[in-house]
Design a protein around this motif. Structure first.
Motif, PDB file in Angstrom:
ATOM      1  N   LEU A 148       0.828  -1.206   0.000  1.00 17.99           N
ATOM      2  CA  LEU A 148       0.000   0.000   0.000  1.00 17.99           C
ATOM      3  C   LEU A 148       0.860   1.253   0.000  1.00 17.99           C
ATOM      4  CD1 LEU A 148      -2.895  -0.702   2.540  1.00 17.99           C
ATOM      5  CD2 LEU A 148      -2.928  -0.903   0.063  1.00 17.99           C
ATOM      6  N   CYS A 149       0.350   2.277  -0.643  1.00 19.79           N
ATOM      7  CA  CYS A 149       1.031   3.566  -0.568  1.00 19.79           C
ATOM      8  C   CYS A 149       0.882   4.111   0.850  1.00 19.79           C
ATOM      9  CB  CYS A 149       0.436   4.549  -1.571  1.00 19.79           C
ATOM     10  SG  CYS A 149      -1.269   5.035  -1.192  1.00 19.79           S
ATOM     11  N   GLY A 150       1.737   5.040   1.228  1.00 19.13           N
ATOM     12  CA  GLY A 150       1.701   5.561   2.594  1.00 19.13           C
ATOM     13  C   GLY A 150       0.846   6.795   2.761  1.00 19.13           C
ATOM     14  N   CYS A 151      -0.182   6.942   1.926  1.00 10.97           N
ATOM     15  CA  CYS A 151      -0.975   8.177   1.938  1.00 10.97           C
ATOM     16  C   CYS A 151      -2.142   8.148   2.913  1.00 10.97           C
ATOM     17  CB  CYS A 151      -1.488   8.468   0.527  1.00 10.97           C
ATOM     18  SG  CYS A 151      -2.463   7.123  -0.177  1.00 10.97           S
ATOM     19  N   GLY A 152      -2.410   7.007   3.555  1.00 11.71           N
ATOM     20  CA  GLY A 152      -3.518   6.934   4.503  1.00 11.71           C
ATOM     21  C   GLY A 152      -4.864   6.982   3.803  1.00 11.71           C
ATOM     22  N   ALA A 153      -5.935   7.210   4.588  1.00 10.34           N
ATOM     23  CA  ALA A 153      -7.289   7.263   4.034  1.00 10.34           C
ATOM     24  C   ALA A 153      -8.132   8.236   4.833  1.00 10.34           C
ATOM     25  CB  ALA A 153      -7.926   5.870   4.057  1.00 10.34           C
ATOM     26  N   SER A 154      -9.052   8.890   4.153  1.00 12.37           N
ATOM     27  CA  SER A 154      -9.960   9.828   4.816  1.00 12.37           C
ATOM     28  C   SER A 154     -11.034   9.057   5.579  1.00 12.37           C
ATOM     29  CB  SER A 154     -10.622  10.731   3.778  1.00 12.37           C
ATOM     30  OG  SER A 154     -11.485   9.966   2.948  1.00 12.37           O
ATOM     31  N   GLU A 155     -11.800   9.772   6.421  1.00  9.39           N
ATOM     32  CA  GLU A 155     -12.877   9.123   7.168  1.00  9.39           C
ATOM     33  C   GLU A 155     -13.905   8.520   6.213  1.00  9.39           C
ATOM     34  OE1 GLU A 155     -14.597  11.711  10.034  1.00  9.39           O
ATOM     35  OE2 GLU A 155     -12.738  11.947  11.190  1.00  9.39           O
ATOM     36  N   THR A 336       0.782  -4.381  16.036  1.00  9.27           N
ATOM     37  CA  THR A 336       0.230  -4.018  14.734  1.00  9.27           C
ATOM     38  C   THR A 336       1.349  -3.400  13.898  1.00  9.27           C
ATOM     39  OG1 THR A 336      -1.978  -3.669  15.657  1.00  9.27           O
ATOM     40  CG2 THR A 336      -1.489  -2.605  13.546  1.00  9.27           C
ATOM     41  N   LYS A 337       1.644  -4.018  12.752  1.00 10.79           N
ATOM     42  CA  LYS A 337       2.820  -3.633  11.977  1.00 10.79           C
ATOM     43  C   LYS A 337       2.499  -3.186  10.561  1.00 10.79           C
ATOM     44  CE  LYS A 337       5.749  -6.820  14.600  1.00 10.79           C
ATOM     45  NZ  LYS A 337       6.682  -7.978  14.543  1.00 10.79           N
ATOM     46  N   GLY A 338       1.222  -2.957  10.268  1.00  5.93           N
ATOM     47  CA  GLY A 338       0.868  -2.495   8.936  1.00  5.93           C
ATOM     48  C   GLY A 338       1.012  -3.553   7.862  1.00  5.93           C
ATOM     49  N   VAL A 339       0.568  -4.786   8.147  1.00  9.39           N
ATOM     50  CA  VAL A 339       0.658  -5.883   7.185  1.00  9.39           C
ATOM     51  C   VAL A 339      -0.598  -5.898   6.312  1.00  9.39           C
ATOM     52  CG1 VAL A 339       0.810  -8.377   6.882  1.00  9.39           C
ATOM     53  CG2 VAL A 339       2.127  -7.256   8.707  1.00  9.39           C
ATOM     54  N   PHE A 340      -0.427  -5.557   5.038  1.00  7.33           N
ATOM     55  CA  PHE A 340      -1.552  -5.569   4.107  1.00  7.33           C
ATOM     56  C   PHE A 340      -1.338  -6.507   2.918  1.00  7.33           C
ATOM     57  CE2 PHE A 340      -2.482  -1.700   6.416  1.00  7.33           C
ATOM     58  CZ  PHE A 340      -3.866  -1.710   6.487  1.00  7.33           C
ATOM     59  N   ALA A 341      -0.157  -7.094   2.809  1.00  2.00           N
ATOM     60  CA  ALA A 341       0.099  -8.034   1.719  1.00  2.00           C
ATOM     61  C   ALA A 341      -0.854  -9.225   1.846  1.00  2.00           C
ATOM     62  CB  ALA A 341       1.545  -8.514   1.778  1.00  2.00           C
ATOM     63  N   MET A 411      -8.594   2.828  18.378  1.00  2.99           N
ATOM     64  CA  MET A 411      -7.334   2.129  18.141  1.00  2.99           C
ATOM     65  C   MET A 411      -6.285   3.118  17.663  1.00  2.99           C
ATOM     66  SD  MET A 411      -6.615  -1.051  15.530  1.00  2.99           S
ATOM     67  CE  MET A 411      -4.944  -1.631  15.212  1.00  2.99           C
ATOM     68  N   SER A 412      -5.202   3.214  18.384  1.00  3.00           N
ATOM     69  CA  SER A 412      -4.108   4.104  17.999  1.00  3.00           C
ATOM     70  C   SER A 412      -3.392   3.510  16.786  1.00  3.00           C
ATOM     71  CB  SER A 412      -3.124   4.257  19.160  1.00  3.00           C
ATOM     72  OG  SER A 412      -2.029   5.047  18.781  1.00  3.00           O
ATOM     73  N   CYS A 413      -3.288   4.293  15.700  1.00  4.59           N
ATOM     74  CA  CYS A 413      -2.743   3.783  14.433  1.00  4.59           C
ATOM     75  C   CYS A 413      -1.690   4.726  13.863  1.00  4.59           C
ATOM     76  CB  CYS A 413      -3.859   3.626  13.398  1.00  4.59           C
ATOM     77  SG  CYS A 413      -5.188   2.511  13.860  1.00  4.59           S
ATOM     78  N   ASP A 414      -0.654   4.150  13.263  1.00  2.00           N
ATOM     79  CA  ASP A 414       0.308   4.949  12.509  1.00  2.00           C
ATOM     80  C   ASP A 414      -0.303   5.395  11.180  1.00  2.00           C
ATOM     81  OD1 ASP A 414       2.250   4.640  14.478  1.00  2.00           O
ATOM     82  OD2 ASP A 414       3.011   2.792  13.579  1.00  2.00           O
ATOM     83  N   ASP A 415      -1.165   4.546  10.630  1.00  2.00           N
ATOM     84  CA  ASP A 415      -1.885   4.817   9.390  1.00  2.00           C
ATOM     85  C   ASP A 415      -3.356   4.550   9.684  1.00  2.00           C
ATOM     86  OD1 ASP A 415      -3.241   4.171   6.816  1.00  2.00           O
ATOM     87  OD2 ASP A 415      -1.236   4.338   5.946  1.00  2.00           O
TER      88      ASP A 415
END
Length: 487
Positions: A148-155, A336-341, A411-415
């Protein structure tokens, strides 16, 4: 199948049996050869005495038939009638079809006439090893960098993503299928299908509970066959542990494409290695299984699918997997490590199966199991559930739907998309004694995060807010609509 299990459990309490073998691929042939080969003995079988489901079967068909729900038993001489009585009690056929010999041969008879003789040792103990060529699939280099790109997502984007993922058939309740069958044979179902996590059966004779759970993420196996297969072992065992049971062993069903394709053979070899590594580290030996190859359509092979079932035992209380009470503090344990693969988010929102997976920390996985088991026995937990596909957000939503209780979670998230991340070795816990819970987590070296509290008619996680009644209608009703629409 369940009646057969009950009969075998009763049989195991006796001293009537010398050996028992589940009939898998190649049926009576493989089962009898395995038993005779291990013992260095021979076997004489009267095939006309084998109980048949169809009339007119030939000796050839009887030896190779892969009919289900069958066991081959080697019994002590003189116990035959007692064994028959046990199986008759459970309304099952049992017949004496042969005897052990010292000939070293498989002698097959049909109505008293010799139909075939096969030497046992050359086939069971000295069979040739097939060494097919292997090659790492070219697609893996192409997809490895497609994270995934690191741009995040809006609400708004998060809300739409939740709806897509939660409405996917992989998430929806499947009761439309399994409610057509009896799940209460013998009144021993202590935790029925559909209650999330592991199913649990009670053994009446000794009070022990058998917990069983299945798992396999085909997309993660496609992205990385070794890690994906190890993850299937870990995930199945985690579900068992979250029920309060100690995982003891696994059975596998290894489904792959055409092994004459070197890339598919590489996937198969990597999958076997992943299962081996996970079972050794998690102390869950493979006690049975089968292999299904050549699964392809139009020359295109299926994604690697090493399906794993884990079984464990529990002599204490069963830990529920849903929100079974309001006002309970809810925690996430694990990193939580941002695993989306290979994740459901990437499949449903990004419409692709790609990315690269981190290594699975099997030591941390086992620590999570042991933590859950001890916490359950200590009376610290109200409920527990493994974090699965769709990540924390979807896991919590399913727990709310099954329990009929909502909750407010942060949930506290980096993304912002990490509420859907599918990092390994994580679980959700409902906690009665928070001080003791934190003490145990520290003992096992596990990180934790308090998410919120169960209760109410609303389900919320971060900016995603849903009416619980509407969620339940989707979760319990949409799968049947999908199936009926395809009739």
């Amino acid at each position: 199948e369940k009646l057969l299990m009950e009969a075998c459990l009763e049989l195991f309490k006796t001293d009537y049996v010398v050996g028992i073998q589940d009939m898998g691929a190649a049926g009576l042939t493989s089962s009898s050869f395995e038993m005779a080969g291990r013992s260095g003995s021979g076997m004489r079988l009267s095939l006309d005495k084998v109980p048949m489901r169809e009339a007119g079967m030939s000796p050839y068909e009887l030896m190779l038939s892969e009919s289900q729900e069958r066991m081959l038993i080697c019994a002590k001489k003189g116990c035959e009638e007692k064994i028959k009585e046990i199986f008759a009690k459970w309304d099952l056929d049992a017949a004496v079809i042969g005897e052990v010999t010292d000939s070293g041969k498989m002698e097959l008879f049909w109505h008293g006439e010799l139909a075939g003789v096969i030497p046992i040792e050359p086939l069971s103990e000295a069979a040739p090893v097939l060494d097919r060529p292997i090659k790492k699939p070219a697609y893996m280099a192409q997809i490895a960098q497609q994270n995934l790109c690191g741009c995040g997502a809006s609400e708004r984007e998060l809300d739409a993503a939740f709806d897509k993922i939660f409405g996917d058939p992989e998430v929806l309740n499947k009761s439309y299928i399994y409610d057509q069958y009896d799940a209460s044979v013998g009144l021993n179902s202590a935790k029925r299908p559909g209650m999330l996590g592991a199913a649990v059966m009670r053994v009446k004779q000794n009070g022990v509970k058998l917990a069983m759970a299945a798992d396999c993420n085909t997309r993660m196996n496609y992205v990385h066959p070794r890690i994906g297969a190890a993850l299937a072992v870990a995930s199945a065992g985690r579900k068992v542990a979250m029920s309060g049971a100690t995982p003891l062993a696994i059975t596998d069903c290894l489904n792959y494409g055409n092994p004459q394709n070197p890339e598919v053979m590489w996937q198969f070899a990597q999958g076997c290695e992943g299962i081996k590594q996970a079972c050794a580290a998690l102390n869950t030996p493979v006690i049975s299984g089968n292999v299904s190859l050549y699964n392809e359509t139009g020359g295109v092979s299926i994604q690697p699918t090493p399906a794993i079932v884990c079984v464990g035992t529990n002599e204490g209380e069963i830990i529920p997997s849903d929100f079974c009470a309001s006002g309970v503090s809810v925690y996430l344990v694990g990193d939580t490590k941002g695993v989306f693969a290979g994740s459901l988010y990437m499949k449903t929102v990004e419409n692709r199966v790609a990315g690269s997976l981190p290594e699975l920390n099997l030591k941390a996985e086992r620590a999570l199991w042991d933590f859950a088991i001890e916490a359950g026995r200590s009376g610290v937990l109200e409920f527990a559930n493994s974090v699965g596909i769709g990540g924390v957000a979807i896991t919590l939503a399913k727990m709310a739907c099954v329990g009929g209780i909502g909750g407010e979670f942060e949930m506290s998230c980096d993304d912002s998309r990490d509420i859907f991340d599918e990092s390994f070795s994580r679980a959700i816990f409902g906690v009665r004694d928070e001080a003791k819970f934190k003490e145990l987590a520290a003992k096992y070296g596990l990180s934790l995060m308090r998410l919120g509290i169960s209760g109410g008619e609303v389900f919320r996680i971060n900016s995603v807010r849903k009416n619980l009644k509407a969620l339940k209608e989707i979760y319990f009703g949409e799968f049947a609509k999908i199936v009926k629409s395809e009739d």
